[in-house]
Design an enzyme around this catalytic site. Structure first.
Site, PDB file in Angstrom:
ATOM      1  N   ASP A  76       0.412  -0.725   0.108  1.00 15.17           N
ATOM      2  CA  ASP A  76       0.153  -0.123  -0.130  1.00 15.17           C
ATOM      3  C   ASP A  76       0.930   1.212   0.044  1.00 15.17           C
ATOM      4  O   ASP A  76       2.165   1.144  -0.101  1.00 15.17           O
ATOM      5  CB  ASP A  76      -0.640  -0.240   1.245  1.00 15.17           C
ATOM      6  CG  ASP A  76      -1.397   0.676   1.270  1.00 15.17           C
ATOM      7  OD1 ASP A  76      -2.245   1.632  -0.026  1.00 15.17           O
ATOM      8  OD2 ASP A  76      -2.513   1.384   2.343  1.00 15.17           O
ATOM      9  N   SER A  77       0.464   2.620   0.249  1.00 18.21           N
ATOM     10  CA  SER A  77       0.879   3.508   0.130  1.00 18.21           C
ATOM     11  C   SER A  77       1.734   4.129   1.396  1.00 18.21           C
ATOM     12  O   SER A  77       2.702   4.555   1.560  1.00 18.21           O
ATOM     13  CB  SER A  77      -0.005   4.860  -0.702  1.00 18.21           C
ATOM     14  OG  SER A  77      -1.230   4.874   0.360  1.00 18.21           O
ATOM     15  N   CYS A 126      -4.441  -2.025  -1.727  1.00 14.89           N
ATOM     16  CA  CYS A 126      -5.126   0.200  -2.197  1.00 14.89           C
ATOM     17  C   CYS A 126      -5.792  -0.170  -2.662  1.00 14.89           C
ATOM     18  O   CYS A 126      -5.595  -1.001  -3.420  1.00 14.89           O
ATOM     19  CB  CYS A 126      -3.740  -0.311  -2.153  1.00 14.89           C
ATOM     20  SG  CYS A 126      -3.814   2.075  -2.846  1.00 14.89           S
ATOM     21  N   GLU A 153      -1.850   8.249   9.106  1.00 19.04           N
ATOM     22  CA  GLU A 153      -1.067   8.114   8.534  1.00 19.04           C
ATOM     23  C   GLU A 153       0.049   9.035  10.026  1.00 19.04           C
ATOM     24  O   GLU A 153       1.349   8.464  10.632  1.00 19.04           O
ATOM     25  CB  GLU A 153       0.133   8.526   7.642  1.00 19.04           C
ATOM     26  CG  GLU A 153       0.394   7.980   6.654  1.00 19.04           C
ATOM     27  CD  GLU A 153       0.750   6.243   6.163  1.00 19.04           C
ATOM     28  OE1 GLU A 153       1.937   6.186   6.526  1.00 19.04           O
ATOM     29  OE2 GLU A 153      -0.212   5.910   5.900  1.00 19.04           O
ATOM     30  N   CYS A 186     -11.057   2.680   1.419  1.00 20.36           N
ATOM     31  CA  CYS A 186      -9.975   2.973   0.284  1.00 20.36           C
ATOM     32  C   CYS A 186      -9.195   2.330   2.541  1.00 20.36           C
ATOM     33  O   CYS A 186     -10.101   2.570   3.614  1.00 20.36           O
ATOM     34  CB  CYS A 186      -9.324   4.967   1.275  1.00 20.36           C
ATOM     35  SG  CYS A 186      -7.885   5.032   1.553  1.00 20.36           S
ATOM     36  N   HIS A 239      -6.611   2.561   4.343  1.00 19.42           N
ATOM     37  CA  HIS A 239      -6.883   3.594   5.514  1.00 19.42           C
ATOM     38  C   HIS A 239      -8.137   4.060   6.167  1.00 19.42           C
ATOM     39  O   HIS A 239      -7.815   4.146   8.184  1.00 19.42           O
ATOM     40  CB  HIS A 239      -5.926   4.698   5.054  1.00 19.42           C
ATOM     41  CG  HIS A 239      -4.368   4.974   4.763  1.00 19.42           C
ATOM     42  ND1 HIS A 239      -4.512   4.703   3.632  1.00 19.42           N
ATOM     43  CD2 HIS A 239      -3.751   4.881   5.919  1.00 19.42           C
ATOM     44  CE1 HIS A 239      -3.071   4.675   3.192  1.00 19.42           C
ATOM     45  NE2 HIS A 239      -2.582   5.041   3.959  1.00 19.42           N
TER      46      HIS A 239
HETATM   47  N1  DGL Z   1      -4.991   2.826   1.151  1.00 20.09           N
HETATM   48  C1  DGL Z   1      -4.904   2.971  -0.464  1.00 20.09           C
HETATM   49  C2  DGL Z   1      -6.598   3.742  -0.825  1.00 20.09           C
HETATM   50  O1  DGL Z   1      -7.001   2.254  -0.161  1.00 20.09           O
HETATM   51  C3  DGL Z   1      -4.287   4.828  -0.103  1.00 20.09           C
HETATM   52  C4  DGL Z   1      -4.354   5.775   0.500  1.00 20.09           C
HETATM   53  C5  DGL Z   1      -3.639   6.895   0.200  1.00 20.09           C
HETATM   54  O2  DGL Z   1      -2.754   6.680  -0.301  1.00 20.09           O
HETATM   55  O3  DGL Z   1      -4.019   8.006  -0.147  1.00 20.09           O
HETATM   56  O4  DGL Z   1      -7.029   4.166  -1.781  1.00 20.09           O
END
Ligand code: DGL
Length: 259
Positions: A6-7, A69, A148, A180, A182
């Protein structure tokens, strides 16, 4: 070895579901923290990162890739599959289908990054699975970056979340898709807000089931390797505050990698 990426920290919600489903599997988690968030990046940039990370993980011995992600899946899972035809690639897509099947009010919402919101893949997902319900796609800029920081309290952020979510409830939405990875870590903030009005829909366990179906390794040594492209010390340190202390025990500190 299963490679999950993931990011940043968001994909840890998917990693945890996989580790629960396959307790002996050896896992590598790659956080592209030098480039987080992906949500405000151009499509080509996201695609480039996904292909680079995929190559890196395969070179490290991963025999299955999980794109933990939604943003990366929306923009690059097809290209990643083409780049590694012999390797199963599992993507993460917003749970539009279970939300559309479960709604009583006929109204659902999908919380996503800006990049996912504009993706053709999300439009297609909605056309395929939610043609019969009203769908509100709600971009949430800044939310992944906030996760984050691990600082999820605070009046300002609570007000920001209310400003996005309350209008959805007012519109009669009864399923809110966490589109997302996150946002899974925002459940403690979101759940009290939507209780009695809407259910949150998260697909982490469904992704883990797909990993099992595609033959995700059962016979490993329950090792967890952490990799990050910036501030690696933050990755291991984030596990306990995110409620994943049980994963921290399996892993040494993260290694800095710069693919
Ligand atoms: N966690 C990621 C997602 O599911 C990316 C969030 C991001 O880096 O903007 O989209």
């Amino acid at each position: 070895m299963i490679g999950v990426f993931d990011s940043g920290l968001g994909g840890l919600s998917v990693l945890a579901a996989i580790a629960r489903a396959l307790p002996s599997a050896d896992l590598t988690y790659f956080a592209d923290t030098a480039h987080v968030p992906y949500g405000d990046k151009h499509d080509d940039f996201i695609r480039g990162r996904v292909l680079t990370i995929g190559r890196h993980l395969v070179a490290q011995g991963c025999r299955m890739l999980v794109v933990a992600c939604n943003t990366a899946t929306a923009h690059a899972v097809t290209e990643l599959r083409h780049a590694h035809p012999g390797i199963p690639v599992v993507g993460v897509e917003p749970g539009v289908k279970p939300a559309a099947q479960g709604t009583q009010s006929g109204r659902i919402a999908v919380l996503v990054t800006e990049a996912t919101a504009r993706s053709e893949r999300l439009r297609q997902l909605i056309r395929t699975h939610a043609g019969h319900v009203a769908v509100r796609v709600q971009p949430c800029p800044g939310w992944a970056t906030r996760v984050e920081t691990l600082n999820l309290d605070g009046a300002e952020f609570a007000a920001e979340i209310r400003a996005k979510v309350l209008p959805l409830l007012d519109a009669g939405v009864d399923r809110i898709v966490l589109g997302c990875t996150h946002y899974a870590f925002l459940k403690p903030v979101l759940e009290p807000l939507v209780r009695g009005h809407a259910e949150l829909v998260d697909v982490a366990d469904a992704v883990a089931r797909q990993v099992v179906r595609l033959g995700g390794e059962r016979e490993g040594h329950a090792q967890l390797r952490l990799l990050a492209t910036a501030r690696p010390e933050r990755l291991h340190a984030a596990l306990a505050p995110l409620g994943l202390g049980w994963l921290a025990e399996r892993a040494a500190n993260a290694t800095l990698v710069t693919p």
